[in-house]
Design a protein around this motif. Structure first.
Motif, mmCIF file in Angstrom:
data_model
loop_
_atom_site.group_PDB
_atom_site.id
_atom_site.type_symbol
_atom_site.label_atom_id
_atom_site.label_comp_id
_atom_site.label_asym_id
_atom_site.label_seq_id
_atom_site.Cartn_x
_atom_site.Cartn_y
_atom_site.Cartn_z
ATOM 1 N N UNK A 117 9.574 15.210 -18.027
ATOM 2 C CA UNK A 117 8.864 13.945 -18.103
ATOM 3 C C UNK A 117 7.724 14.007 -19.111
ATOM 4 N N UNK A 118 7.325 15.251 -19.484
ATOM 5 C CA UNK A 118 6.289 15.373 -20.508
ATOM 6 C C UNK A 118 6.803 14.846 -21.856
ATOM 7 N N UNK A 119 8.131 14.824 -22.029
ATOM 8 C CA UNK A 119 8.681 14.293 -23.282
ATOM 9 C C UNK A 119 8.780 12.777 -23.262
ATOM 10 N N UNK A 120 8.603 12.164 -22.101
ATOM 11 C CA UNK A 120 8.901 10.730 -21.966
ATOM 12 C C UNK A 120 8.022 9.852 -22.867
ATOM 13 N N UNK A 121 6.696 10.078 -22.913
ATOM 14 C CA UNK A 121 5.879 9.197 -23.771
ATOM 15 C C UNK A 121 6.344 9.203 -25.228
ATOM 16 N N UNK A 163 19.218 14.849 -17.404
ATOM 17 C CA UNK A 163 19.743 13.578 -16.892
ATOM 18 C C UNK A 163 18.606 12.665 -16.462
ATOM 19 N N UNK A 164 17.557 13.257 -15.863
ATOM 20 C CA UNK A 164 16.433 12.437 -15.404
ATOM 21 C C UNK A 164 15.693 11.817 -16.587
ATOM 22 N N UNK A 165 15.472 12.617 -17.645
ATOM 23 C CA UNK A 165 14.783 12.073 -18.819
ATOM 24 C C UNK A 165 15.605 10.950 -19.438
ATOM 25 N N UNK A 201 17.230 20.925 -24.094
ATOM 26 C CA UNK A 201 18.375 20.051 -23.805
ATOM 27 C C UNK A 201 17.914 18.634 -23.468
ATOM 28 N N UNK A 202 16.822 18.498 -22.716
ATOM 29 C CA UNK A 202 16.391 17.160 -22.314
ATOM 30 C C UNK A 202 15.942 16.329 -23.522
#
Lengths: 386, 455
Positions: free
Chosen positions: B162-166, B280-282, B438-439
């Motif tokens: 989730x750190x990659x989300x922004x 998958x979540x990201x 991978x995410x």
């Protein structure tokens, strides 16, 4: 504190109550009771226990009471003794000394037995046979069964076949050997300094169990009843106490010995304290732990074990070509010559060397393989940097 | 029933008495009788264990790597004070601390005890038993008993990516043309007209609209919305292999739980399944923000999990809840069944993201023959976690052993490249990245497809 118990979050006790313990344990208890009762009844029924073999006072199947009674009925005076000293003191003169079990005697006592001036009848091979009857030794184990006399000894020929065997014997010169088994006698009789000495390999023919069979009774009577008195040495009921000076154990005061018992109690309590777990062990189904690289490592070890330099070299060369070809601007379908040419041109290496490294024969040894890997690395670095 | 060290200590004092007693044998018997009497009295006076009542409250959900607190209220309805020890037993991987709690509940009162769980594995953790040991007034003997107080804590996947989300979301906004930077929105779907701002691409000026108004007006585009994304998680045997280093400490940090994997041997990393879940979540979070509908399927030889039609706000929570108890099954995945399950569930054209392993043997026999069925109706993206250990082995040089290992690693890499090339020829997108990458790599692949309008 006021806490309302939420529905569905109550607790149930899982420790067993006295009733469940009784229900669960009564079967085991019943089985244990039956086993104990069976053991007690068995011991009570078996009477005095195993019995003492060939003891003139013993009525068990292995005892010798029947023969003793028989001899007394024929007027022989039977004296039962349980030590060498008694045997020596049991009167002198016209008598027979019958030895059936001397395993409780010491070496010195056995030597004294051999020196008693009386006829000697030894049934069964004794521990100190050499000291009691010099010249007679046990030769070989043979099966005890009904055997024919096959000799000139009057006592044997009159009795006929008898239950003998146990151990065949070697006889001194001048002795008569009877009831042979495998060519050696199991009964030996000879005369030494006026004494008649008779040795049998086995004493079962005299036992209460066998006495009525065959000519066993006759043979026993003929051997044991030749003199008016018979001194029968039997094992004492209890082993004689060792009479020595006080050991270290006897010198320790009684308090210390009982304190050791008390210490054992302490250890038991400690074990109970430390051994009691606070609740049952919790088991958990864990997922399998397997590293994904294990198959690759296995293949590497297999290469090494089989010294598969050719396959290893092919793998290294293929991946080198796959990596380098796009950098050279060549299509992946380009032929080997074109690739070698392009690489040699880019790196400045001799075409011959590049060709041998890429498409030459597999390395001859492991050092060659290591060198090939290093050379390919060098080529790749030069292609990247150029 | 249980004894304490005091009983042994008393017996030890008894030894002195026996040693100096005039008659040692009766003294031993006397000490034993005295001990037995004291133990019996202590047991009789200890508070009853069976009658205690327990109530639980606290956390039901916790992310892997974080701690949950579970509270246990002990009620003592009996006439005597309950004093002693309490053990709230959980499975070892629940990471319970403290392992045993002191207990002191006066008659007719309640006390609240708190246990902290720091789980080391995903999944549901069920409380096993609560065991109580109540000491007698002398502290020589204790009553002991267990209660079942049901409670379960679900350990969710940590969603570390989730750190990659922004960063990915800002990239998405760029695509949609909503980004503050003056870039023409990419995409193919006409979005709206707005006034020209200095810096806008002059090619996007809508001359017809400009003519109608006195202002220069530009068209904005946005990527397609309301597309469907189906994330398929392969839970077969290849997903059990452990790669990389586990970002959440598995064991060793908590005292007493070390050696979960048999001592300080090799640290085995995380299963491919967990890395795939993270990716998958990201992807799901990103696609939900982008306005796409996300469905989720976990499959090996049967459907292990299926999430469909979750609303944008609930998607992530329902996904982590569904993923939490999933474990890799040690069976070969049934690719034909998987394709059939996908076709049955995805009626409209979707982006089908299959998270599996690029295992040449199992793909060639399983998924490859089935792919044409799938790729004729859907856009297929295959994402696989590569093993950094293999990459490290491929670089090994110097000794014959290392070079043989390098050759084995290169053999595997070549097989992966071959299967990747075959998949790409069949029109399948392939993402092959290291565990930590991978995410974001999958998110980038999704954004690239979105930008290209291929969804």
């Amino acid at each position: 504190m006021s806490l309302a118990a939420a529905p569905g979050t109550g607790s149930t006790s899982t420790s067993p109550t006295a009733a469940t313990l009784w229900r669960g344990g009564r079967g085991v208890l019943l089985v244990a009771l039956v086993v104990v009762a069976g053991a007690v009844i068995g011991v009570l029924l078996s009477g005095s226990g195993g019995g003492r073999p060939l003891d003139p006072a013993d009525t068990s199947p292995s005892g010798g009471r029947a023969l003793a009674q028989l001899l007394r009925a024929h007027g022989v005076q039977v004296t039962r003794v349980t030590s060498v000293a008694e045997a020596e003191a049991a009167g002198s003169g016209d008598r027979t000394l019958l030895l059936s079990d001397t395993s409780f005697l010491s070496e010195e006592e056995a030597g004294r037995l051999g020196a008693i001036p009386a006829d000697l009848l030894v049934v069964g091979v004794q521990p100190y046979q050499e000291l009691i009857t010099p010249g007679v030794r046990a030769a070989k184990k043979v099966r005890a069964r009904s055997r024919e006399p096959r000799c000139e000894l009057r006592a044997a020929t009159m009795a006929g076949s008898a239950y003998l065997g146990g151990s065949s014997l070697t006889a001194p010169s001048g002795a008569t050997g009877c009831y042979p088994a495998d060519g050696r006698p199991t009964l030996v009789s000879y005369t030494d300094e006026g004494r008649t000495i008779t040795v049998t390999g086995d004493g079962q023919f005299m036992s209460n169990l066998r006495l009525a069979e065959d000519g066993n009774a006759a043979l026993a009577m003929n051997l044991a009843g030749t003199r008016p008195a018979l001194v029968w040495l039997a094992a004492p009921e209890t082993a004689p106490q060792a009479t020595g000076e006080q050991g270290l154990y006897d010198l320790i005061p009684g308090g210390v010995r009982w304190a050791v018992v008390q210490l054992a109690v302490v250890v038991l309590l400690l074990a109970l304290w430390r051994g009691r777990r606070l609740g049952p062990v919790v088991a958990e189904r864990l997922p399998v732990v397997v590293r994904a690289a294990e198959t690759v490592e296995g293949r590497g070890r297999l290469y090494r074990a089989r010294r598969a330099r050719d396959r290893a070299a092919v793998a290294l060369r293929t991946s080198f070509v796959d990596r380098v070809t796009p950098r050279l601007g060549l299509p992946s379908a380009a032929g080997p010559d074109a690739k070698v040419e392009a690489i040699a041109e880019r790196t400045g290496q001799a075409r011959f060397h590049v060709g041998a490294a890429l498409y030459g024969p597999p390395p001859a040894d492991e050092a060659g393989l290591v060198a090939l890997a290093a050379y390919l690395d060098m080529l790749e670095r030069q292609v990247k940097e150029s | 029933m249980a004894l304490t060290g005091r009983a042994a200590l008393l017996a030890l004092l008894g030894t002195l008495a026996v040693l100096f007693a005039p008659q040692p044998a009766p003294a031993v018997a006397g000490v034993a009788l005295l001990l037995l009497a004291l133990i019996a009295v202590d047991l009789l006076l200890a508070a009853g264990v069976r009658q205690l009542r327990f109530t639980r409250s606290g956390d039901r959900l916790v992310r892997l790597g974080e701690s949950a607190t579970v509270e246990l209220v002990v009620e003592n309805p009996g006439p005597r004070r309950a004093r002693g020890l309490l053990r709230d037993a959980w499975p070892p991987s629940a990471g319970t601390a403290p392992r045993r709690l002191p207990l002191d509940v006066p008659a007719g009162e309640r006390r609240r005890l708190t246990t902290t769980l720091t789980p080391t594995r995903r999944g549901d953790r069920e409380a096993v038993t609560v065991t109580v040991r109540t000491l007698g007034p002398l502290g020589i003997a204790a009553r002991q008993g267990s209660h079942r107080v049901p409670w379960s804590v679900r350990v969710l996947p940590p969603f570390l990516s989730r750190k990659h989300l922004p960063a990915k979301l800002s990239r998405l906004r760029e695509l949609e043309g909503q980004h503050p930077s003056m870039v023409r929105g990419q995409g193919t779907e006409f979005d709206s007209l707005r006034e020209y701002v200095a810096g806008d691409d002059v090619r996007s000026i809508d001359w017809r609209a400009t003519a109608r108004r006195n202002d220069v007006v530009v068209r904005t585009w946005r990527p397609e919305r309301d597309r469907r994304v189906l994330i398929v998680l392969d839970t077969g045997r290849t997903s059990a292999g452990r790669v990389g280093t586990a970002p959440v400490p598995l064991a060793g940090e908590m005292p007493g739980t070390g050696g979960l994997y048999g001592g300080a041997a090799v640290v085995p990393g995380w299963p491919r399944l967990d890395w795939s879940m993270d990716a998958a979540l990201l992807l799901a979070a990103l696609a939900a923000r982008a306005g796409d509908r996300v469905d989720f399927l976990a499959y090996d030889r049967a459907v292990r999990a299926w999430v469909s039609g979750a609303s944008r706000t609930e998607l992530l929570s329902s996904l982590v809840n569904t993923m939490a108890p999933l474990e890799a099954e040690l069976v070969e995945a049934d690719s034909a069944g998987m394709v059939a399950a996908i076709l049955a569930r995805a009626k409209r054209r979707s982006l089908v993201v299959v998270l599996t392993d690029l295992n040449a043997a199992s793909l060639e026999e399983g998924l490859l023959p089935m792919l044409p069925q799938l790729s004729s109706r859907h856009l297929v993206l295959l994402a696989a976690v590569s093993d950094p250990q293999v990459a490290a082995m491929a670089a090994g040089r110097g000794t014959p052993e290392l070079v043989y290992n390098a050759a084995a690693a290169e053999h595997q890499n070549a097989a992966r490249r071959r299967i990747t090339a075959r998949l790409r020829r069949q029109g399948v997108e392939v993402v092959d990245a290291a565990p930590e990458q991978i995410a974001p790599a999958l998110a980038d692949a999704y954004l690239a497809l979105k930008a290209a309008g291929r969804l």
